[in-house]
Design an enzyme around this catalytic site. Structure first.
Site, PDB file in Angstrom:
ATOM      1  N   ASN A  76      20.571  13.393  56.241  1.00  0.00           N
ATOM      2  CA  ASN A  76      20.368  14.084  57.522  1.00  0.00           C
ATOM      3  C   ASN A  76      19.803  13.109  58.575  1.00  0.00           C
ATOM      4  O   ASN A  76      19.830  11.903  58.386  1.00  0.00           O
ATOM      5  CB  ASN A  76      19.494  15.320  57.337  1.00  0.00           C
ATOM      6  CG  ASN A  76      19.913  16.462  58.256  1.00  0.00           C
ATOM      7  OD1 ASN A  76      19.953  16.297  59.467  1.00  0.00           O
ATOM      8  ND2 ASN A  76      20.228  17.595  57.690  1.00  0.00           N
ATOM      9  N   ARG A  77      19.300  13.648  59.671  1.00  0.00           N
ATOM     10  CA  ARG A  77      18.944  12.803  60.821  1.00  0.00           C
ATOM     11  C   ARG A  77      17.474  12.412  60.832  1.00  0.00           C
ATOM     12  O   ARG A  77      16.608  13.245  60.571  1.00  0.00           O
ATOM     13  CB  ARG A  77      19.295  13.527  62.119  1.00  0.00           C
ATOM     14  CG  ARG A  77      20.792  13.681  62.289  1.00  0.00           C
ATOM     15  CD  ARG A  77      21.186  14.448  63.529  1.00  0.00           C
ATOM     16  NE  ARG A  77      22.639  14.385  63.706  1.00  0.00           N
ATOM     17  CZ  ARG A  77      23.505  15.165  63.040  1.00  0.00           C
ATOM     18  NH1 ARG A  77      23.083  16.078  62.198  1.00  0.00           N
ATOM     19  NH2 ARG A  77      24.803  15.018  63.236  1.00  0.00           N
ATOM     20  N   HIS A 102      22.165  10.027  57.620  1.00  0.00           N
ATOM     21  CA  HIS A 102      22.706   9.843  56.264  1.00  0.00           C
ATOM     22  C   HIS A 102      22.642   8.397  55.771  1.00  0.00           C
ATOM     23  O   HIS A 102      23.619   7.868  55.222  1.00  0.00           O
ATOM     24  CB  HIS A 102      24.156  10.318  56.215  1.00  0.00           C
ATOM     25  CG  HIS A 102      24.331  11.796  56.346  1.00  0.00           C
ATOM     26  ND1 HIS A 102      23.370  12.715  55.976  1.00  0.00           N
ATOM     27  CD2 HIS A 102      25.391  12.543  56.802  1.00  0.00           C
ATOM     28  CE1 HIS A 102      23.830  13.944  56.188  1.00  0.00           C
ATOM     29  NE2 HIS A 102      25.035  13.873  56.697  1.00  0.00           N
ATOM     30  N   HIS A 173      27.377  14.967  49.398  1.00  0.00           N
ATOM     31  CA  HIS A 173      28.003  15.517  50.599  1.00  0.00           C
ATOM     32  C   HIS A 173      29.404  16.069  50.318  1.00  0.00           C
ATOM     33  O   HIS A 173      30.343  15.799  51.076  1.00  0.00           O
ATOM     34  CB  HIS A 173      28.046  14.453  51.693  1.00  0.00           C
ATOM     35  CG  HIS A 173      28.000  14.999  53.079  1.00  0.00           C
ATOM     36  ND1 HIS A 173      28.900  15.935  53.533  1.00  0.00           N
ATOM     37  CD2 HIS A 173      27.164  14.756  54.110  1.00  0.00           C
ATOM     38  CE1 HIS A 173      28.609  16.226  54.796  1.00  0.00           C
ATOM     39  NE2 HIS A 173      27.550  15.524  55.168  1.00  0.00           N
ATOM     40  N   SER A 174      29.533  16.871  49.259  1.00  0.00           N
ATOM     41  CA  SER A 174      30.846  17.478  48.986  1.00  0.00           C
ATOM     42  C   SER A 174      31.160  18.559  50.011  1.00  0.00           C
ATOM     43  O   SER A 174      30.288  19.337  50.396  1.00  0.00           O
ATOM     44  CB  SER A 174      30.864  18.089  47.584  1.00  0.00           C
ATOM     45  OG  SER A 174      30.903  17.056  46.626  1.00  0.00           O
ATOM     46  N   TYR A 175      32.418  18.582  50.430  1.00  0.00           N
ATOM     47  CA  TYR A 175      32.935  19.639  51.306  1.00  0.00           C
ATOM     48  C   TYR A 175      33.781  20.554  50.441  1.00  0.00           C
ATOM     49  O   TYR A 175      34.749  20.097  49.824  1.00  0.00           O
ATOM     50  CB  TYR A 175      33.855  19.050  52.381  1.00  0.00           C
ATOM     51  CG  TYR A 175      33.216  18.272  53.485  1.00  0.00           C
ATOM     52  CD1 TYR A 175      32.605  17.043  53.252  1.00  0.00           C
ATOM     53  CD2 TYR A 175      33.281  18.744  54.804  1.00  0.00           C
ATOM     54  CE1 TYR A 175      32.067  16.315  54.303  1.00  0.00           C
ATOM     55  CE2 TYR A 175      32.743  18.011  55.854  1.00  0.00           C
ATOM     56  CZ  TYR A 175      32.131  16.803  55.601  1.00  0.00           C
ATOM     57  OH  TYR A 175      31.602  16.082  56.629  1.00  0.00           O
ATOM     58  N   ASP A 244      25.386  24.302  61.271  1.00  0.00           N
ATOM     59  CA  ASP A 244      25.003  22.945  60.869  1.00  0.00           C
ATOM     60  C   ASP A 244      23.478  22.902  60.891  1.00  0.00           C
ATOM     61  O   ASP A 244      22.874  22.195  61.685  1.00  0.00           O
ATOM     62  CB  ASP A 244      25.601  21.919  61.850  1.00  0.00           C
ATOM     63  CG  ASP A 244      25.487  20.491  61.344  1.00  0.00           C
ATOM     64  OD1 ASP A 244      24.893  20.291  60.270  1.00  0.00           O
ATOM     65  OD2 ASP A 244      25.982  19.570  62.033  1.00  0.00           O
ATOM     66  N   GLN A 280      21.254  22.246  53.763  1.00  0.00           N
ATOM     67  CA  GLN A 280      21.978  22.140  55.025  1.00  0.00           C
ATOM     68  C   GLN A 280      23.296  22.893  54.856  1.00  0.00           C
ATOM     69  O   GLN A 280      24.122  22.533  54.016  1.00  0.00           O
ATOM     70  CB  GLN A 280      22.261  20.661  55.369  1.00  0.00           C
ATOM     71  CG  GLN A 280      22.918  20.444  56.725  1.00  0.00           C
ATOM     72  CD  GLN A 280      21.908  20.430  57.877  1.00  0.00           C
ATOM     73  OE1 GLN A 280      20.699  20.454  57.663  1.00  0.00           O
ATOM     74  NE2 GLN A 280      22.399  20.387  59.103  1.00  0.00           N
ATOM     75  N   GLU A 305      24.455  21.273  51.333  1.00  0.00           N
ATOM     76  CA  GLU A 305      23.786  20.030  50.940  1.00  0.00           C
ATOM     77  C   GLU A 305      22.335  20.336  50.609  1.00  0.00           C
ATOM     78  O   GLU A 305      21.561  20.687  51.502  1.00  0.00           O
ATOM     79  CB  GLU A 305      23.845  19.017  52.079  1.00  0.00           C
ATOM     80  CG  GLU A 305      25.227  18.634  52.507  1.00  0.00           C
ATOM     81  CD  GLU A 305      25.261  18.196  53.971  1.00  0.00           C
ATOM     82  OE1 GLU A 305      24.616  17.202  54.325  1.00  0.00           O
ATOM     83  OE2 GLU A 305      25.935  18.872  54.769  1.00  0.00           O
TER      84      GLU A 305
HETATM   85  C1  BGC Z   1      25.491  17.022  59.096  1.00  0.00           C
HETATM   86  C2  BGC Z   1      26.414  17.017  60.266  1.00  0.00           C
HETATM   87  C3  BGC Z   1      27.129  15.704  60.259  1.00  0.00           C
HETATM   88  C4  BGC Z   1      27.891  15.559  58.977  1.00  0.00           C
HETATM   89  C5  BGC Z   1      28.565  14.229  58.903  1.00  0.00           C
HETATM   90  C6  BGC Z   1      26.285  16.875  57.857  1.00  0.00           C
HETATM   91  O1  BGC Z   1      25.422  16.787  56.773  1.00  0.00           O
HETATM   92  O2  BGC Z   1      24.714  18.177  59.048  1.00  0.00           O
HETATM   93  O3  BGC Z   1      25.711  17.186  61.469  1.00  0.00           O
HETATM   94  O4  BGC Z   1      27.970  15.559  61.338  1.00  0.00           O
HETATM   95  O5  BGC Z   1      27.017  15.688  57.897  1.00  0.00           O
HETATM   96  O6  BGC Z   1      29.684  14.305  58.147  1.00  0.00           O
END
Ligand code: BGC
Length: 340
Positions: A76-77, A102, A173-175, A244, A280, A305
């Site tokens: 995250n940020r 990340h 970071h699986s989608y 998000d 997340q 996440e």
């Molecule tokens: C974040 C998004 C970000 C993305 C990047 C996510 O975990 O919450 O804001 O753009 O990851 O792929």
């Protein structure tokens, strides 16, 4: 049960395959410790790949979405791409405007790992992250172990140690698209065991304020269609272009369902168990037609996440995410699949 090296790509990425006794299987890469494929059975017993990714494993080198990857040292940020520890200010790599996202420009998702088969359906990826990598202090040894069990769980176990105090907050970071068609997740039903979520500013940085989800579009305490409130006229949904947000999990642990997502077409239910305090929930708002196994349009996949409080290193009152020298960082997340 099976765990084997399936192939080595042109660029030298090792592709491993693990399988349980029910035919559920995953492909895992030595690059980024990535989960590149995850086949689970739908309600008719057909195997469906429920994670986004690339057909050609070498394409992950140019991926900007973090598909399936290990994310670290801190997910995250991190605001302003800096933090102070023991009186020293550390400048991190800026890769999201003025902020650090990340793990930086070349985070853990862009590294090669050594791999070891450690069980009948279990692979461990390890790496040494050098001192000052992406700006972080301390030499860190990190590992992630992926295990498939016969109750259809993909278990993810993270471990890390460092020779200096350093923040550490790892995730995967699986989608997911549980229908496997990666058309849209707006018809998925999502549950998140969270009464509160983090408020964010225009740069998606948590302000430190927690929002009560009751009566808001962020209330997923009962399973809800993702599309139901995603278009609501609300400041945070406008900023993020969808969901998000960091959801703060209610009391519970690894034995409790902390979140779930359900694909109605396939009947596949994903349940998330974790030792982490937050999740997340991201609806792939930044996806913009990336070409991989499928074409990934905006909101064609979602992420759950498991994580620590984002930007906690700058808000220690929320949570301490600093790993002490010589101490073991250890966390676990389970993605469990069934049908209904
Ligand atoms: C974040 C998004 C970000 C993305 C990047 C996510 O975990 O919450 O804001 O753009 O990851 O792929």
């Amino acid at each position: 049960m099976k765990a084997e090296l399936k192939k080595i790509t042109q660029n030298g990425i090792k592709v491993f395959e693990i399988e349980n006794d029910n035919g559920m299987r995953a492909e895992l890469l030595s690059y980024g410790a990535i989960i590149s494929k995850l086949f689970v059975k739908d309600r008719n017993g057909n195997l469906v790949d429920v994670v986004a990714g690339y057909e050609n494993e070498d394409d992950y080198a140019s991926d900007i979405c973090y598909f399936g990857a290990l994310v670290g040292r801190v997910c995250n940020r991190t605001a302003g791409a800096k933090f102070s520890l023991d009186g020293v200010t550390y400048e991190l790599a800026k890769n999201d405007g003025n902020n650090h996202l990340h793990g930086g420009v070349e985070g853990f998702n862009k590294k090669e790992y050594s791999a070891e088969i450690v069980g009948p359906a279990s692979i461990k990826f390890s790496r040494i992250s050098p001192n000052k990598e992406e700006g972080y202090p301390g030499t860190m040894t990190v590992s992630v172990t992926y295990t498939l069990t016969n109750d259809n769980a993909l278990e993810i176990a993270y471990e890390a140690t460092s020779d200096k105090r350093t923040p550490c907050a790892l995730t995967n970071h699986s989608y997911f698209n549980l229908d496997g068609d990666f058309e849209s997740v707006l018809d998925h039903e999502v549950f998140i065991d969270a009464d509160k979520m983090s408020d964010i500013d225009e740069e998606l940085i948590p302000t430190g304020k927690l929002i009560d989800v009751k009566g808001t579009p962020y209330d997923f305490r009962k399973p809800k269609r993702v599309g139901k409130d995603i278009g609501a006229d609300d400041r945070l949904l406008h900023i993020a272009n969808g969901y998000d947000f960091n959801f703060v999990l209610n009391d519970g642990g690894i034995d409790d369902v902390r979140a779930s997502a359900y694909g109605k077409k396939s009947g596949i239910l994903l349940q998330v168990f974790t030792t982490k305090p937050c999740i997340q929930f991201y609806t792939g708002n930044f996806l913009s037609g990336e070409k991989g196994k499928k074409v990934y349009k905006k909101q064609s996949a979602l992420c759950l996440e498991t994580q620590n409080f984002p930007n906690a290193v700058n808000m220690p009152s929320l949570q301490d995410v600093v790993l002490k020298a010589g101490e073991l960082y250890s966390s676990k997340t389970k993605y469990v699949f069934s049908t209904k």
